[in-house]
Design an enzyme around this catalytic site. Structure first.
Site, PDB file in Angstrom:
ATOM      1  N   PRO A   1       1.111  -1.247  -0.115  1.00 22.85           N
ATOM      2  CA  PRO A   1      -0.010  -0.013   0.057  1.00 22.85           C
ATOM      3  C   PRO A   1       0.938   1.406   0.055  1.00 22.85           C
ATOM      4  CG  PRO A   1       0.099  -1.084   2.240  1.00 22.85           C
ATOM      5  CD  PRO A   1       0.798  -1.854   1.327  1.00 22.85           C
TER       6      PRO A   1
ATOM      7  N   ALA B   1      -0.432   5.281   0.266  1.00 18.79           N
ATOM      8  CA  ALA B   1      -1.328   6.023   0.473  1.00 18.79           C
ATOM      9  C   ALA B   1      -1.401   7.409  -0.612  1.00 18.79           C
ATOM     10  CB  ALA B   1      -1.336   6.757   1.681  1.00 18.79           C
TER      11      ALA B   1
ATOM     12  N   TYR C   1      -4.937   1.310   9.283  1.00 19.75           N
ATOM     13  CA  TYR C   1      -4.813   2.021  10.519  1.00 19.75           C
ATOM     14  C   TYR C   1      -5.946   2.132  11.380  1.00 19.75           C
ATOM     15  CZ  TYR C   1      -0.547   3.911   7.857  1.00 19.75           C
ATOM     16  OH  TYR C   1       0.542   4.180   7.059  1.00 19.75           O
TER      17      TYR C   1
ATOM     18  N   THR D   1      -1.326  -1.962  10.159  1.00 21.17           N
ATOM     19  CA  THR D   1       0.083  -1.476   9.973  1.00 21.17           C
ATOM     20  C   THR D   1       0.618  -1.403  11.608  1.00 21.17           C
ATOM     21  OG1 THR D   1      -0.301  -0.504   7.869  1.00 21.17           O
ATOM     22  CG2 THR D   1       1.502   0.382   9.388  1.00 21.17           C
TER      23      THR D   1
ATOM     24  N   ASP E   1       3.792  -0.480  12.147  1.00 24.68           N
ATOM     25  CA  ASP E   1       5.236  -0.056  12.568  1.00 24.68           C
ATOM     26  C   ASP E   1       5.034   1.610  12.136  1.00 24.68           C
ATOM     27  OD1 ASP E   1       4.768   0.418   9.581  1.00 24.68           O
ATOM     28  OD2 ASP E   1       6.389  -0.795   9.006  1.00 24.68           O
TER      29      ASP E   1
ATOM     30  N   ARG F   1       9.348  13.150   9.486  1.00 32.38           N
ATOM     31  CA  ARG F   1       9.782  12.948   7.873  1.00 32.38           C
ATOM     32  C   ARG F   1       9.919  14.461   7.559  1.00 32.38           C
ATOM     33  NH1 ARG F   1       4.799   8.836   5.816  1.00 32.38           N
ATOM     34  NH2 ARG F   1       5.576   7.054   7.442  1.00 32.38           N
TER      35      ARG F   1
ATOM     36  N   SER G   1       8.420  -5.772   7.376  1.00 38.71           N
ATOM     37  CA  SER G   1       8.356  -4.264   6.867  1.00 38.71           C
ATOM     38  C   SER G   1       8.830  -3.347   7.683  1.00 38.71           C
ATOM     39  CB  SER G   1       7.129  -3.972   6.251  1.00 38.71           C
ATOM     40  OG  SER G   1       7.222  -2.733   5.752  1.00 38.71           O
TER      41      SER G   1
ATOM     42  N   HIS H   1       8.208   0.005   6.664  1.00 39.92           N
ATOM     43  CA  HIS H   1       7.501   0.983   6.122  1.00 39.92           C
ATOM     44  C   HIS H   1       8.404   1.914   5.107  1.00 39.92           C
ATOM     45  CE1 HIS H   1       3.667   2.851   7.399  1.00 39.92           C
ATOM     46  NE2 HIS H   1       4.022   3.737   6.387  1.00 39.92           N
TER      47      HIS H   1
ATOM     48  N   ARG I   1      10.631   4.924   6.163  1.00 40.44           N
ATOM     49  CA  ARG I   1      10.245   6.087   5.912  1.00 40.44           C
ATOM     50  C   ARG I   1       9.758   6.702   7.355  1.00 40.44           C
ATOM     51  NH1 ARG I   1       7.560   8.034   1.806  1.00 40.44           N
ATOM     52  NH2 ARG I   1       5.634   8.320   2.461  1.00 40.44           N
TER      53      ARG I   1
ATOM     54  N   GLY J   1      12.538  -2.027  -0.189  1.00 39.24           N
ATOM     55  CA  GLY J   1      13.649  -1.639  -1.234  1.00 39.24           C
ATOM     56  C   GLY J   1      13.843  -2.886  -2.403  1.00 39.24           C
TER      57      GLY J   1
ATOM     58  N   ARG K   1       7.145   1.431  -3.885  1.00 38.47           N
ATOM     59  CA  ARG K   1       7.446   2.408  -4.434  1.00 38.47           C
ATOM     60  C   ARG K   1       7.654   1.916  -6.059  1.00 38.47           C
ATOM     61  NH1 ARG K   1      11.546   4.261   0.105  1.00 38.47           N
ATOM     62  NH2 ARG K   1      11.069   2.288   0.505  1.00 38.47           N
TER      63      ARG K   1
HETATM   64  C1  LIG Z   1       4.315   7.107  -0.732  1.00 36.41           C
HETATM   65  C2  LIG Z   1       4.178   5.961   0.175  1.00 36.41           C
HETATM   66  C3  LIG Z   1       3.208   5.932   0.920  1.00 36.41           C
HETATM   67  C4  LIG Z   1       2.964   4.665   1.786  1.00 36.41           C
HETATM   68  N1  LIG Z   1       1.756   4.604   2.613  1.00 36.41           N
HETATM   69  C5  LIG Z   1       1.592   3.606   3.404  1.00 36.41           C
HETATM   70  C6  LIG Z   1       0.370   3.470   4.108  1.00 36.41           C
HETATM   71  O1  LIG Z   1      -0.650   4.250   3.786  1.00 36.41           O
HETATM   72  N2  LIG Z   1       0.177   2.344   4.820  1.00 36.41           N
HETATM   73  C7  LIG Z   1       1.369   1.247   5.171  1.00 36.41           C
HETATM   74  O2  LIG Z   1       1.092   0.408   5.713  1.00 36.41           O
HETATM   75  N3  LIG Z   1       2.509   1.687   4.229  1.00 36.41           N
HETATM   76  C8  LIG Z   1       2.774   2.578   3.698  1.00 36.41           C
HETATM   77  N4  LIG Z   1       3.880   2.810   2.877  1.00 36.41           N
HETATM   78  C9  LIG Z   1       5.059   1.703   3.201  1.00 36.41           C
HETATM   79  C10 LIG Z   1       4.811   0.868   2.150  1.00 36.41           C
HETATM   80  O3  LIG Z   1       3.595  -0.181   2.080  1.00 36.41           O
HETATM   81  C11 LIG Z   1       5.846  -0.243   2.117  1.00 36.41           C
HETATM   82  O4  LIG Z   1       5.978  -1.099   3.219  1.00 36.41           O
HETATM   83  C12 LIG Z   1       7.261   0.519   1.837  1.00 36.41           C
HETATM   84  O5  LIG Z   1       6.948   1.471   0.747  1.00 36.41           O
HETATM   85  C13 LIG Z   1       8.455  -0.759   1.404  1.00 36.41           C
HETATM   86  O6  LIG Z   1       8.135  -0.946   0.128  1.00 36.41           O
HETATM   87  P1  LIG Z   1       9.263  -0.477  -1.276  1.00 36.41           P
HETATM   88  O7  LIG Z   1      10.472  -0.294  -0.567  1.00 36.41           O
HETATM   89  O8  LIG Z   1       8.685  -1.556  -2.242  1.00 36.41           O
HETATM   90  O9  LIG Z   1       8.252   0.743  -1.527  1.00 36.41           O
HETATM   91  C14 LIG Z   1       4.065   3.703   1.933  1.00 36.41           C
HETATM   92  C15 LIG Z   1       5.162   4.160   1.403  1.00 36.41           C
HETATM   93  C16 LIG Z   1       5.342   4.963   0.380  1.00 36.41           C
HETATM   94  C17 LIG Z   1       6.552   5.180  -0.365  1.00 36.41           C
END
Ligand SMILES: Cc1cc2nc3c(=O)[nH]c(=O)nc-3n(C[C@H](O)[C@H](O)[C@H](O)COP(=O)(O)O)c2cc1C
Length: 299
Positions: free
Chosen positions: A8, A10, A66, A92, A94, A101, A183, A185, A188, A223, A245
């Site tokens: 996900p 957002a 959430y 979620t 974490d 940020r 994970s 997040h 982030r 990643g 991403r």
């Molecule tokens: C722009 C953005 C928004 C995100 N929003 C959420 C969210 O709303 N809820 C959530 O559980 N994780 C959120 N994440 C975390 C992602 O679900 C994921 O765990 C994290 O980006 C790692 O994966 P990736 O490296 O492939 O991006 C977000 C990540 C990004 C980059």
């Protein structure tokens, strides 16, 4: 079956006017689950309709959640999860509070300046920046005791997203959680958090040591940008690997077609990596795990 899912992210309309519908269509086309973000840009019903319209079996997607502090609101979310036939909710864990940020704060300032060019630059903008997106709305006190209550109340399986320790993973398995998402997040939320690949190694061995590895599905994200990253995560203990991403960038570039192209590229690269490793199937890839774990430990 591809061992992939889309994580996900957002507010999808920041990337494309069709928002999360893009990820839903791409996932449906490749028959992989989409973890639909709680804080989306499109109504969940629209996202689910797009997935089913593209032939995805009902009950394939998960709803990331959430936990709202307001219990009526929580019941509303759970009712929608059931009515829209999500196969599970993924809570979620974490992001109990919003991390610091810096880029988000800077972006908010930039947006504010762009929308009101006469606003003074500097301290005024800084001091009015909210400390979190909506501090009062979300429940930051979720505990193991609350998990049991939520499992009873939800009426759909409860998955935990953001598990980072072996003991927590074992506890989740013993609590009847059908799947965890290893994970952080995407790094982030907490600077200096452990890389989720490192967490995966610890979690895999803890689950094995406790004899519960087969009772829980291990999903992983963080990643992943190449097919070989997927192979590595599978070998180190993941059952499914998430793309966050990477797919979002695809959406930003070309909408649903862009997301679909990214999934296709990763699937092709994974197939090539497996050929080069001499692995005919995922089970064989899993068996490369010991060697890879030793190598990963040295890196
Ligand atoms: C722009 C953005 C928004 C995100 N929003 C959420 C969210 O709303 N809820 C959530 O559980 N994780 C959120 N994440 C975390 C992602 O679900 C994921 O765990 C994290 O980006 C790692 O994966 P990736 O490296 O492939 O991006 C977000 C990540 C990004 C980059």
């Amino acid at each position: 079956v591809l061992p992939l899912f889309v994580s996900p992210t957002a507010l999808g309309q920041l990337a494309n006017a069709r928002g999360e519908v893009c990820q839903a269509e791409a996932c449906a086309a490749h028959e992989i689950p989409y973890m639909v973000p709680h804080i989306g840009s499109c109504p969940w019903a629209e996202v689910q309709a797009a997935a089913n319209g593209h032939g995805l079996a009902r009950g394939s997607n998960l709803l990331q959640v959430y936990l709202p502090r307001n219990q009526d609101e929580l019941d509303g979310v759970l009712a929608q999860a059931r009515a829209l036939q999500f196969c599970a909710i993924a809570v979620t864990v974490d992001a109990a509070v919003m991390g610091k940020r810096d880029k988000d704060l800077a972006a908010r300032r930039a947006l504010r300046l762009a929308s009101s060019p006469a606003a003074p630059i500097g301290s005024a903008a800084l001091s009015t920046a909210p400390r979190s997106s909506n501090p009062g709305k979300w429940d930051s006190s979720f505990s193991w005791a609350d998990l049991h209550a939520l499992q009873k109340r939800a009426g759909v399986p409860v998955v935990l997203k953001g598990v980072q320790r072996g003991d927590d993973a074992v506890r989740a398995a013993l609590a009847g959680v059908p799947a965890i998402v290893v994970s952080n997040h995407g790094g982030r939320n907490l600077d200096r958090a452990r890389a989720s690949l490192d967490c995966l190694v610890e979690i895999d061995s803890a689950l094995r040591a406790a004899g519960v590895r087969d009772s829980i599905v291990v999903m992983f994200d963080g990643g992943v940008t190449r097919g070989v990253d997927v192979a590595m995560a599978l070998a180190l203990g993941a059952d499914y690997v998430g793309l966050g991403r990477l797919v979002l960038w695809g959406v930003a570039a070309q909408g649903a077609a862009g997301a679909s192209r990214i999934i296709e590229m990763i699937a092709d690269e994974l197939a090539d990596a497996m050929r080069l490793l001499g692995c005919a199937d995922i089970a064989e890839l899993n068996r490369q795990g010991d060697w890879l774990q030793r190598r990963h430990a040295r890196m």
